[in-house]
Design a protein around this motif. Structure first.
Motif, short mmCIF file in Angstrom:
data_model
loop_
_atom_site.label_atom_id
_atom_site.label_comp_id
_atom_site.label_asym_id
_atom_site.label_seq_id
_atom_site.Cartn_x
_atom_site.Cartn_y
_atom_site.Cartn_z
N CYS A 258 -25.95 21.01 -46.48
CA CYS A 258 -26.65 21.84 -45.49
C CYS A 258 -27.68 22.68 -46.24
CB CYS A 258 -25.67 22.74 -44.74
SG CYS A 258 -26.48 23.92 -43.61
N HIS A 259 -28.94 22.56 -45.85
CA HIS A 259 -30.02 23.31 -46.51
C HIS A 259 -30.88 23.99 -45.45
CE1 HIS A 259 -29.08 21.44 -50.37
NE2 HIS A 259 -29.04 20.27 -49.74
N ARG A 268 -35.30 26.12 -40.19
CA ARG A 268 -34.99 24.70 -40.05
C ARG A 268 -33.74 24.40 -40.87
NH1 ARG A 268 -39.00 23.03 -42.49
NH2 ARG A 268 -38.21 22.04 -44.38
N GLU A 270 -31.46 21.33 -42.44
CA GLU A 270 -31.43 19.90 -42.76
C GLU A 270 -29.99 19.56 -43.20
OE1 GLU A 270 -34.46 18.82 -45.53
OE2 GLU A 270 -36.12 19.49 -44.20
N THR A 316 -30.26 12.18 -42.78
CA THR A 316 -30.47 13.63 -42.68
C THR A 316 -30.79 14.00 -41.24
OG1 THR A 316 -31.32 13.79 -44.94
CG2 THR A 316 -31.86 15.60 -43.46
N VAL A 318 -32.22 16.84 -38.80
CA VAL A 318 -33.11 18.00 -38.91
C VAL A 318 -33.07 18.78 -37.60
CG1 VAL A 318 -35.46 18.79 -39.31
CG2 VAL A 318 -34.58 16.78 -40.55
N GLU A 320 -34.55 22.20 -35.83
CA GLU A 320 -35.57 23.26 -35.93
C GLU A 320 -35.32 24.29 -34.84
OE1 GLU A 320 -40.32 23.37 -35.44
OE2 GLU A 320 -39.59 22.26 -37.19
#
Length: 525
Positions: A258-259, A268, A270, A316, A318, A320
């Motif tokens: 988790c980033h 955001r 990712e 991944t 994503v 937002e």
């Protein structure tokens, strides 16, 4: 005074003599007349001590006017004659209005003896009156980011030749949010509505702000309260640590990483997932998540769908955020998808040539700028990038063009990324060389040609003016005191000739250039 008969001294002082200048001597020889004694001594006698008239006047005085009409000034004066008090009057009475300038006061005793003293009245010192943003200790509310906050007012009793006023505002943390030089017109008024305006959007947190005006060493500072609901701190672009809570679906797909990232204040997440246990692909794989802001408020649900994930494949997800601002946590629930039991034969994919070539970043040559400003210089530049597919790109540079570069050497790094994600960088240096003045050595040849009359005055002055305006020659900041139109003094030309021959220093030559700027013969914008 001697008499011819016996050498005795006269002691008859009954006849008066004039002593207008109050030096204790008769202005004319003592007026003896008649009698049998012949006066043969024309000596100017001193006035007998017991008969001396004394006028006690104040020492010469200097005071400041209260306004442009002057000041009502009071003083004390008295007179004595032969030890006794004597009336005395002055042509400018005590308590009268003394105009600006030097006022000579003449005081006359009843017997005609006079004495003078002076009262010099200086113009009143400047007084700064501020109309903005409000009075000392007041509260100013600002909730429209496009509205201006005015820094306006006027200077009472402005000083000739001083046409600017400094305005500095600091926020509750002591950070300068406004620092500008405003013009003061002939009536002493200043206003930043059109001259370096200040907007609500440039303000920061609510709290106590301070304002300081400085005009010709006169300072006015005060504090005021500012209330706003407009300003909120914005997160910096780039990665950040994002606490994540992820719930799996039990279908063999699990989360692996988790980033968090901010882009233009929008968060955001990712999320890396891995399909580790399974033999069939999963199509339309879905996950839903939401962000939690710094106040603990849950944001809207955000759904992400993968068309297909194969066994032993990593993907991944994503997410937002739907609003901008800081976030404190992200939570996600994997919903799963449907297993693919039969795959339709795929049509041969169109062969696409992969772009693996990074763009070429073109930067300017190393920049060297001379300055006489210790804080540095604002430097602009225009790098470009060329890509084999995307053609022309615009790199991003750190520091960016138009930044204030400090004295010393700063490395500028420019990066360009093409549509395929290929990135490349290039760099150059900006050197800000602080010198009170700087004159290239080759200018000596030009000075020598002028001294030898190989070039005329106009050509030399035009050339020096061009070199100064383009920072080839750096001289201390010099204000013009004339509109020009005169002739070059011979000593300036001689200075240039001696400098070209190495007989005098660069500083001596620069002194001559500064004279030409002050005299208006060289116009510097």
């Amino acid at each position: 005074m001697n008499d011819e008969t016996g050498g005795g001294y006269w002691s008859d002082y009954s006849q008066s003599c004039n002593d207008v200048n109050n030096d204790n001597f008769c202005d004319d020889p003592y007026p003896f007349s008649g009698g049998s004694v012949k006066v043969i001594d024309n000596y100017v006698w001193t006035v007998q001590d017991g008969w001396l008239t004394i006028i006690n006047t104040p020492a010469d005085t200097t005071v400041n006017a209260v306004d442009m009409s002057g000041i009502n000034h009071t003083y004390s004066v008295s007179a004595t004659h032969d030890g006794s008090s004597m009336p005395v009057t002055c042509d400018i009475a005590s308590g009268a209005l003394f105009p600006i300038g030097v006022n000579e006061v003449l005081c006359t005793a009843d017997n005609g003896i006079k004495s003078t003293f002076s009262v010099t009245v200086n113009p009143p010192p400047p007084v700064i009156h501020s109309n903005s943003p409000c009075d000392d200790g007041c509260t100013h509310e600002g909730n429209n980011p496009d509205l201006k906050i005015f820094a306006s007012g006027y200077v009472e009793f402005p000083v000739d030749g001083v046409s600017t006023i400094s305005s500095v505002w600091k926020d509750p943390a002591g950070i300068v949010v406004y620092d500008e030089i405003l013009q003061v017109n002939e009536q002493g008024q200043f206003n930043n509505e059109f001259d370096n305006p200040m907007y609500i959007r440039d303000m920061r947190d609510s709290g106590t702000y301070t304002t300081m005006y400085t005009y010709d060493e006169v300072v006015l500072d005060y504090s005021w309260n500012y209330l706003t609901s407009v300003y909120t701190p914005e997160p910096d672009n780039g990665p950040f640590t994002l606490p994540c809570s992820m719930q799996e679906n039990g279908d063999g797909v699990s989360s692996s990483s988790c980033h968090g990232f901010y882009t233009n204040s929008v968060a955001r997440a990712e999320i890396g997932i891995n399909y580790h246990s399974g033999i069939l692909p999963i199509q339309n794989y879905q996950a839903v998540g939401f962000f939690i802001d710094g106040n603990g408020t849950q944001g809207q649900n955000i759904t992400v769908t993968l068309d297909l994930i194969n066994p032993n494949e990593s993907k991944t997800l994503v997410f937002e955020n739907t609003i901008s601002g800081f976030v404190s946590e992200f939570q996600m629930q994997m919903l799963g998808g449907s297993l693919v039991t039969e795959l339709e034969p795929e049509e041969p994919a169109e062969q696409v040539e992969l772009d693996i070539v990074a763009p070429q970043v073109l930067v300017p040559e190393n920049i060297v700028v001379n300055t006489d400003v210790m804080t540095g210089e604002i430097i602009t530049f225009n790098p470009t990038a060329v890509d084999n597919v995307d053609e022309l790109l615009t790199p991003t540079c750190t520091p960016q063009s138009g930044s204030l570069f400090p004295v010393g050497v700063t490395t500028v790094v420019c990066t360009a990324t093409d549509a395929a994600g290929n990135a490349n960088t290039n760099s150059f240096t900006v050197t800000i060389d602080y010198k009170e003045f700087a004159v290239p050595n080759w200018v000596k040849d030009v000075a020598g040609f002028w001294y030898a009359d190989d070039i005329d005055d106009a050509s030399f002055l035009q050339g020096i003016q061009y070199l100064i305006q383009n920072d080839v020659i750096v001289v201390p900041v010099t204000e013009s005191e004339s509109e020009g139109g005169g002739t070059v003094p011979a000593w300036v030309k001689n200075n240039a000739g001696w400098w070209s021959q190495g007989a005098i220093t660069d500083a001596d030559f620069v002194n001559g250039i500064q004279f030409l700027i002050k005299d208006g013969l060289i116009q510097i914008n």
